[in-house]
Design a protein around this motif. Structure first.
Motif, short mmCIF file in Angstrom:
data_model
loop_
_atom_site.label_atom_id
_atom_site.label_comp_id
_atom_site.label_asym_id
_atom_site.label_seq_id
_atom_site.Cartn_x
_atom_site.Cartn_y
_atom_site.Cartn_z
N ASP A 414 0.82 -1.21 0.00
CA ASP A 414 0.00 0.00 0.00
C ASP A 414 0.86 1.27 0.00
OD1 ASP A 414 0.84 -0.93 2.59
OD2 ASP A 414 -0.44 0.62 3.48
N ALA A 417 6.51 0.12 -3.82
CA ALA A 417 6.65 -0.85 -4.90
C ALA A 417 8.13 -1.03 -5.18
CB ALA A 417 5.93 -0.37 -6.16
N THR A 432 4.03 4.12 -3.87
CA THR A 432 2.84 3.82 -4.68
C THR A 432 1.94 5.05 -4.77
OG1 THR A 432 1.70 2.97 -2.74
CG2 THR A 432 2.88 1.38 -4.10
N VAL A 439 3.47 9.05 -8.70
CA VAL A 439 4.49 8.15 -8.16
C VAL A 439 5.84 8.86 -8.12
CG1 VAL A 439 5.82 6.04 -8.57
CG2 VAL A 439 3.33 6.02 -8.84
#
Length: 499
Positions: A414, A417, A432, A439
């Motif tokens: 959440d 990444a 993320t 991003v």
């Protein structure tokens, strides 16, 4: 200063250096000073009379130390490790004591001969093919340079000279030959991938040839592939240009990508070279400046096997191998290509009976500068003081710490990444968000906050337009608690930005 004063001052300095390392974890990683901070703290000119060493040492503590970024801190996770160790520091003292320019064998035989022996030791430890050993089948060998950038420039010069010599080998001396040399020279191209270290482009600029970057893609882990290289070679040939050099990478600066070495070899073997040249005329240099140290681990030795088909290989022990800067090791499969290139000059004052009889190695012909330090001494100390098992354990810990951080990041999809998975102690990640622009913005904001707070020092990269945070876990003093604390700081930074 007499010898007694030297003993006293040196012992005091050693105590202070040991104390510095003992307490380095408590220091802010990045210097908390502003540009120009030092000049107002120092006199406008050098002193006319001697000053006591105690006063100079006090200024080191009070004026120099506040401006130091602590690369040995366990919270330094930027760039790459620039490691040191007590054995290397002791060796540096001996090296300073045996001070000299050491440009040829006769200047100090031990300086040359220890370098040859130690570079063979290290080549064997890394699993390099026998062609890179000083007594190997192709007349190869190793040399210590100041940096990987110097190594790239050195082999690019040798590659250029080799290519041009082959291109005009069929022509007699004269104006026509000289004209052909310059015509060919104007068409030379040095290659690297879009992830290749900037030293390749810089070297091309220095020697006056073109540089072309081969595109890389996220699907291939940002590695240079054989297919991409083949397409670039075909395009260059169609434009009448002549590729003569390629930097392939094991552990790219941005994301620690490993280029497809076997695919590169196949692409070059199939290259449609022009008349007067051959596919083997493209010199391949493998840059493993940081990640090459990971070849000390048995599980990575397979990466060394393809080197047998290439021309040179470089790794920097001053990065991950606990050897103080500067110590960049370069191996070539044929030393004659260096000593017969533009790197070699033989003025009368450098001549001696041993060099003239070709009984010795003169490393001045293997590098750009004439003079050189006794750098092999510290690598010799480190290899002996840690042993290959000790060095492998150090590397394996750095690898495991990056994998630990990756596992922590993956627990919070959440928030984070993973951009590129942990490899050789380096991983990259992003924050993320709903869309790509967001991003990038949120990742850059987190990066600025973490570095601004000063508890940790990280670096970033932009690959194919994507902003990512890099974390490198190779510092010798780093432990799992430091990785855990970084993860907590990252989580706090992202969640705090949402509030």
């Amino acid at each position: 200063m007499d010898s007694d004063e030297f003993r006293e001052a040196a012992k005091a300095a050693i105590d202070e250096i040991a104390e510095y390392y003992d307490n380095i974890s408590s220091q802010r990683v990045v210097a908390d000073v502003q540009p120009g901070y030092l000049r107002p703290l120092l006199p406008a000119s050098a002193p006319l009379d001697p000053e006591p060493l105690a006063a100079i040492r006090a200024d080191v503590r009070d004026k120099i130390l506040p401006g130091i970024t602590h690369w040995a801190s366990p919270r330094f996770m930027a760039f790459f490790p620039c490691s040191s160790s007590y054995p290397a520091a002791v060796a540096e003292m001996y090296s300073s004591a045996f001070n000299g320019a050491h440009f040829n064998w006769v200047c100090s035989p031990a300086v040359t001969e220890l370098e040859t022996v130690v570079l063979d030791w290290l080549a064997q430890a890394l699993g390099l093919p026998d062609c890179f050993l000083s007594g190997g089948p192709t007349n190869g060998g190793g040399v210590i340079h100041g940096s990987a950038s110097e190594a790239v420039l050195t082999v690019m010069v040798a590659a250029r000279d080799r290519y041009l010599d082959r291109a005009v080998a069929h022509m007699p001396e004269g104006d026509a030959r000289d004209e052909e040399l310059w015509r060919r020279r104007s068409r030379l191209v040095a290659l690297g991938s879009a992830g290749t270290h900037s030293s390749t482009k810089k070297a091309a600029q220095i020697i006056g040839v073109r540089f072309v970057a081969v595109p890389v893609a996220e699907e291939s882990g940002f590695a240079l592939t054989g297919d991409a290289l083949a397409a670039t070679l075909a395009d260059l040939r169609a434009r009448g240009l002549e590729p003569f050099y390629l930097t392939a990478t094991v552990g790219s600066t941005d994301v620690c990508a490993v280029d497809d070495l076997e695919g590169i070899a196949r692409a070059l073997a199939a290259d449609d070279a022009p008349a007067g040249a051959s596919a083997g005329d493209v010199w391949v240099h493998v840059d493993a400046a940081y990640a090459g140290t990971a070849l000390l681990l048995e599980e990575n030795r397979h990466l060394a096997a393809p080197m047998a088909g290439f021309h040179s290989f470089n790794v920097n022990p001053h990065k991950w191998m606990l050897t103080t800067f500067d110590c960049s090791t370069l191996w070539v499969r044929d030393r004659a290509l260096l000593v017969t290139s533009s790197l070699s000059v033989k003025p009368p004052y450098l001549r001696n009976q041993f060099s003239d009889a070709q009984l010795v190695t003169d490393y001045r012909d293997w590098q750009i500068p004439l003079g050189r330090r006794f750098r092999s001494l510290k690598l010799w100390f480190v290899l002996r003081a840690y042993g290959l098992r000790g060095l492998a354990a150090h590397v394996r810990r750095g690898v495991a710490l990056a994998e630990r951080l990756e596992a922590l990041l993956r627990r919070r999809p959440d928030l984070f990444a993973v951009f590129t998975a942990a490899r050789f102690g380096l991983l990259t990640f992003r924050v993320t968000a709903a869309d790509e622009a967001d991003v990038n913005a949120r990742t850059e904001a987190l990066y600025a906050k973490v570095n601004g707070d000063g508890e940790f020092f990280l670096t970033s990269t932009v690959v194919n337009g994507k902003f990512a945070i890099r974390v490198c876990t190779g510092v010798e003093r780093m432990r799992e608690e430091h990785v855990q604390r970084l993860f907590e700081v990252l989580v706090q930074g992202v969640e705090g930005a949402k509030d």
